[in-house]
Design a protein around this motif. Structure first.
Motif, PDB file in Angstrom:
ATOM      1  N   UNK A 123       1.192  -1.292  -0.135  1.00 53.14           N
ATOM      2  CA  UNK A 123      -0.296  -0.169   0.275  1.00 53.14           C
ATOM      3  C   UNK A 123       1.236   1.697   0.131  1.00 53.14           C
ATOM      4  N   UNK A 124       2.200   0.933   0.593  1.00 51.23           N
ATOM      5  CA  UNK A 124       2.475   2.212   0.699  1.00 51.23           C
ATOM      6  C   UNK A 124       3.826   2.191   0.189  1.00 51.23           C
ATOM      7  N   UNK A 127      -0.287   4.598  -1.989  1.00 55.78           N
ATOM      8  CA  UNK A 127      -1.627   4.437  -1.610  1.00 55.78           C
ATOM      9  C   UNK A 127      -2.813   4.415  -2.558  1.00 55.78           C
ATOM     10  N   UNK A 128      -3.958   5.101  -2.289  1.00 55.72           N
ATOM     11  CA  UNK A 128      -5.011   4.451  -3.625  1.00 55.72           C
ATOM     12  C   UNK A 128      -5.852   5.446  -3.358  1.00 55.72           C
ATOM     13  N   UNK A 130      -9.512   6.803  -3.645  1.00 57.74           N
ATOM     14  CA  UNK A 130     -11.099   6.027  -3.308  1.00 57.74           C
ATOM     15  C   UNK A 130     -12.022   7.952  -3.265  1.00 57.74           C
ATOM     16  N   UNK A 131     -12.488   7.985  -3.337  1.00 54.63           N
ATOM     17  CA  UNK A 131     -14.080   8.798  -4.030  1.00 54.63           C
ATOM     18  C   UNK A 131     -14.702   9.524  -2.798  1.00 54.63           C
ATOM     19  N   UNK A 132     -15.375  10.885  -2.886  1.00 55.79           N
ATOM     20  CA  UNK A 132     -15.221  11.606  -1.269  1.00 55.79           C
ATOM     21  C   UNK A 132     -17.103  11.310  -1.106  1.00 55.79           C
ATOM     22  N   UNK A 133     -17.175  10.597  -2.020  1.00 55.93           N
ATOM     23  CA  UNK A 133     -19.086  10.278  -2.691  1.00 55.93           C
ATOM     24  C   UNK A 133     -19.770  11.658  -1.638  1.00 55.93           C
ATOM     25  N   UNK A 135     -22.163  13.830   0.176  1.00 59.83           N
ATOM     26  CA  UNK A 135     -22.635  13.927   1.350  1.00 59.83           C
ATOM     27  C   UNK A 135     -23.882  14.522   1.382  1.00 59.83           C
TER      28      UNK A 135
ATOM     29  N   UNK B  47       2.244  -2.220   6.225  1.00 62.32           N
ATOM     30  CA  UNK B  47       2.326  -1.001   4.569  1.00 62.32           C
ATOM     31  C   UNK B  47       3.191  -0.733   4.075  1.00 62.32           C
ATOM     32  N   UNK B 159     -14.324  15.490   6.518  1.00 61.41           N
ATOM     33  CA  UNK B 159     -14.445  13.785   7.199  1.00 61.41           C
ATOM     34  C   UNK B 159     -14.034  13.047   5.848  1.00 61.41           C
ATOM     35  N   UNK B 160     -13.167  11.311   6.415  1.00 57.61           N
ATOM     36  CA  UNK B 160     -12.833  11.060   5.377  1.00 57.61           C
ATOM     37  C   UNK B 160     -13.998  11.074   4.298  1.00 57.61           C
ATOM     38  N   UNK B 161     -13.369  10.472   3.799  1.00 62.92           N
ATOM     39  CA  UNK B 161     -14.375  10.488   2.338  1.00 62.92           C
ATOM     40  C   UNK B 161     -15.112   8.549   2.486  1.00 62.92           C
ATOM     41  N   UNK B 162     -16.162   9.334   2.645  1.00 64.41           N
ATOM     42  CA  UNK B 162     -17.439   8.432   1.870  1.00 64.41           C
ATOM     43  C   UNK B 162     -17.411   7.098   1.146  1.00 64.41           C
ATOM     44  N   UNK B 163     -16.679   7.021   0.295  1.00 61.32           N
ATOM     45  CA  UNK B 163     -16.047   6.227  -0.656  1.00 61.32           C
ATOM     46  C   UNK B 163     -17.798   5.071  -1.399  1.00 61.32           C
ATOM     47  N   UNK B 164     -17.706   4.158  -2.217  1.00 59.86           N
ATOM     48  CA  UNK B 164     -18.867   3.465  -2.276  1.00 59.86           C
ATOM     49  C   UNK B 164     -19.387   2.728  -1.097  1.00 59.86           C
ATOM     50  N   UNK B 199      -3.128   9.167   2.446  1.00 62.92           N
ATOM     51  CA  UNK B 199      -3.267   8.178   0.747  1.00 62.92           C
ATOM     52  C   UNK B 199      -4.060   7.306   1.050  1.00 62.92           C
ATOM     53  N   UNK B 200      -4.830   7.306   2.170  1.00 62.64           N
ATOM     54  CA  UNK B 200      -5.652   5.639   1.918  1.00 62.64           C
ATOM     55  C   UNK B 200      -5.225   4.608   1.676  1.00 62.64           C
ATOM     56  N   UNK B 201      -4.154   4.487   2.381  1.00 61.33           N
ATOM     57  CA  UNK B 201      -3.202   2.969   2.125  1.00 61.33           C
ATOM     58  C   UNK B 201      -4.543   1.595   3.244  1.00 61.33           C
ATOM     59  N   UNK B 323      -9.538  -3.101   0.268  1.00 66.04           N
ATOM     60  CA  UNK B 323      -9.256  -2.655   1.110  1.00 66.04           C
ATOM     61  C   UNK B 323      -8.374  -1.348   1.322  1.00 66.04           C
ATOM     62  N   UNK B 324      -9.128  -0.216   0.389  1.00 67.60           N
ATOM     63  CA  UNK B 324      -8.966   1.128  -0.239  1.00 67.60           C
ATOM     64  C   UNK B 324      -9.504   2.216   0.565  1.00 67.60           C
ATOM     65  N   UNK B 325      -8.233   2.777   1.497  1.00 67.53           N
ATOM     66  CA  UNK B 325      -9.291   3.992   2.055  1.00 67.53           C
ATOM     67  C   UNK B 325      -9.040   3.637   3.646  1.00 67.53           C
TER      68      UNK B 325
END
Lengths: 152, 533
Positions: A123-124, A127-128, A130-133, A135, B47, B159-164, B199-201, B323-325
């Protein structure tokens, strides 16, 4: 009888049994690009990574031999599957140790990662994403007002 | 060997010890902190490597018995269905926590008044509110203002990303008409006070290689050390010593080379968590206090509370975050406050979580019988991988005197200090709450469109939260410390960790532990002229 130290290398018989059970647990699927867990590189990683589970693996392999009525590694595939099923039914914790040591290494193999659509990397540091989504989904929650209980 | 005397000796460099040290540093007193573990280097976190999931079962396991590292002490826990989780090192449990950062609620401090069970705290939400806010800023807490489950409070970072996953559960909860909100999280969602942005490890629970998660080794400690607090690592305290007048005189400890040392101090503060603190007090028994130090009430080590956890996880047709985020994403406190029609008192929080890595997918799926051995393995695995989401229900545990930390008569750590022994029974109230949480959790997953649902309760290896074993109160007969953390029996001995909790609430305790530590430190500072009166 002197038992081997927990961190002693597996004996040749134990190694053969572990490799056989790994192969029955996760067989190769060439059409998917997946090696078996008894693949040479995957299995070398498994043997080198037993770590805190070495004693548990030894015990599980001994139980497997007992259920097989002899050396598990010497049985044909059908009888190996039968003995492994009996291990899962009668000694679930022992079977779980075998699953743990196998999948911890199998599911980090480069070929497996790529076949699953993953990048073969830790992962490091990249990283990855992730879309904010959205709200605005919280609007109905806001509209209902406070839900906490006042305290005296 | 005697070390130069200190004004203040803090034992434990975790969530509470770090906050204490930082807060007290402005007094310019000579402050020493003894920590049995070591610093953890960021490049040592899992990680960084391809074995990132495997190490969660090895040197970064949450179980001290599984890790068995030099810094760890064994825990005798065969008599408990819930096993202790901790980390021993600079940062303590914040190294391995998931980063959930909810506070206790106003009602949590008034359990007896509102529900007729357990006891009220001697302080209330308003007393801790400024310390919650200060701590949120010091730790850099991400969140979204306006959560209807709390009185108004500041959000420090976005806030943290909500994501899917967050959207999935948000829509499901909206269909049900139930509360949900983005989780308050100890994550730097943007650069904050020298910490890099998340960075969503995705592997927060095994330590953050990015340094985005707020563990106290990178929040409070650098600031405290810059103000000349002396933090000595690999120093394990064996016992607190007392003078003829009954006051604490300091601590005997083993240094990094295994040599016995003595650290004298005018004030001693324990911040060793709800198991380590009673262990140390009980091991400090002497002829003048044969049942342990500060234990005239007999309550040291009693009323141990965990939070019993239920896990409910489902699998979906479409890919999710996997596992992302950060694993944590949102919570629900729909069932937090008491409704006796449910068949139990008090309540719980749902913590919604993202999916699992490839190894955890296999272990969970095979353990649940959803992924077979043999030819069907690969097809079944592909139906689960990247397609799971779930929740944990963190249930309030009420204090019961028969749930205890004592000293094991046989088991010792590497220095010969008796190990703590845990005796704990799940209460009928907790069992009913877990059943209810699993049933409602299944409804949530059904509303979200899950096709396979698995559940487990109580989770065995989930004893992260260690509370109640040196409770605070006004009456010396029914509490160990007074309303500001000073031991009733020993007026220069303080406690500032989860041991103080009178009740547990149904939320992760770190925010409240640290707010209490800042509150205790502030009381010490304000009362220095007559601290021991």
């Amino acid at each position: 009888m002197t038992l081997p130290a927990a961190n002693a290398p597996l004996s040749p018989a134990e190694t053969a049994a572990l490799r056989a059970v790994a192969g029955r647990m996760i067989p190769a699927a060439p059409d998917l690009g997946m090696p078996g867990a008894d693949d040479a590189a995957v299995f070398a990683d498994i043997v080198a990574s037993l770590d805190r589970d070495a004693a548990g693996v030894r015990q599980a392999l001994a139980q497997l031999d007992a259920l097989a009525g002899g050396r598990f590694a010497d049985l044909d595939a059908a009888r190996q599957d039968e003995a492994a099923a009996r291990l899962r039914a009668a000694h679930a914790a022992a079977a779980a140790v075998l699953v743990a040591v196998v999948v911890r290494c199998y599911y980090r193999d480069d070929r497996v990662m790529r076949a699953l659509g993953m990048e073969a990397r830790p992962p490091f540091p990249r990283g990855f994403e992730v879309r904010p989504g959205d709200f605005s989904l919280l609007d109905p929650v806001r509209a209902r007002g406070p839900v906490y209980r006042p305290a005296p | 060997m005697r070390q130069p005397a200190a004004d203040v000796l803090i034992i434990g460099a975790g969530a509470a010890g770090a906050a204490l040290a930082w807060s007290l540093a402005e007094t310019r007193m000579r402050i020493v902190c003894l920590e049995q573990g070591d610093w953890v280097r960021p490049d040592a976190f899992p990680s960084n490597g391809r074995d990132w999931e495997a190490r969660q079962f090895g040197d970064f396991s949450i179980s001290p018995n599984r890790r068995g590292l030099r810094a760890d002490y064994p825990v005798a826990e065969d008599d408990s269905p819930i096993k202790v989780a901790n980390f021993n090192g600079v940062g303590g449990g914040t190294i391995l926590y998931a980063g959930h950062f909810p506070r206790l609620h106003p009602s949590d401090f008034r359990v007896r008044s509102l529900d007729g069970v357990a006891d009220d705290w001697p302080i209330d939400y308003a007393a801790l509110a400024p310390y919650f806010a200060l701590n949120d800023r010091m730790m850099g807490i991400a969140g979204l203002a306006g959560d209807p489950a709390y009185p108004p409070k500041e959000a420090v970072l976005p806030p943290l990303p909500l994501g899917a996953t967050g959207e999935l559960f948000g829509r499901a909860m909206n269909r049900l008409g139930w509360h949900w909100w983005p989780a308050d999280a100890a994550m730097a969602t943007r650069e904050h006070d020298g910490r890099a942005a998340c960075i969503n490890l995705g592997h927060c629970i095994a330590g953050c290689a990015q340094g985005a998660k707020a563990s106290t080794d990178i929040t409070y400690w650098p600031l405290a050390i810059r103000q000349r607090v002396a933090l000595r690592t690999r120093c394990r305290v064996a016992r607190i010593t007392t003078r003829a007048d009954g006051m604490a005189s300091g601590a005997v400890y083993y240094d990094a080379d295994g040599n016995e040392q003595f650290q004298a101090a005018e004030i001693v503060i324990l911040a060793c968590n709800g198991v380590g603190t009673p262990r140390l007090l009980l091991n400090s028994a002497a002829p003048a206090h044969p049942d342990g130090l500060a234990n005239a009430s007999g309550l040291v080590g009693r009323n141990l509370m965990f939070h019993p956890y239920a896990m409910i996880r489902g699998y979906f047709d479409a890919p999710l975050d996997g596992h992302r985020g950060p694993h944590i994403v949102a919570w629900s406190q729909q069932f937090y406050e008491t409704d006796r029609a449910r068949g139990f008192v008090r309540g719980f929080t749902y913590q919604f979580g993202r999916g699992q890595g490839p190894v955890a997918t296999a272990m969970t799926g095979m353990g649940a019988g959803l992924i077979p051995w043999g030819a069907g393995h690969h097809a079944a695995y592909r139906r689960l991988f990247d397609r799971s989401a779930g929740m944990l229900a963190i249930c309030e545990d009420l204090p019961e005197p028969h749930n205890t930390v004592t000293l094991d008569p046989d088991l010792t750590d590497a220095h010969g200090i008796p190990a703590p022994r845990i005796r704990y029974r799940l209460s009928e109230n907790s069992a009913r709450m877990l059943d209810f949480a699993v049933a409602r959790g299944r409804e949530i997953l059904a509303a979200a469109g899950a096709r396979d649902v698995i559940a487990e309760a109580p989770l065995a290896h989930a004893g992260w939260h260690l509370m109640g074993t040196a409770r605070m109160g006004t009456d010396p007969a029914s509490s160990v410390v007074n309303p500001w953390g000073r031991c009733h029996d020993v007026k220069n001995l303080f406690i500032a960790d989860g041991s103080l909790f009178v009740t547990s609430g149904g939320v992760n305790p770190t925010a409240t532990i640290q707010a209490l530590a800042l509150y205790v430190a502030d009381n010490i500072k304000r009362r220095l002229a007559n601290l021991f009166d």
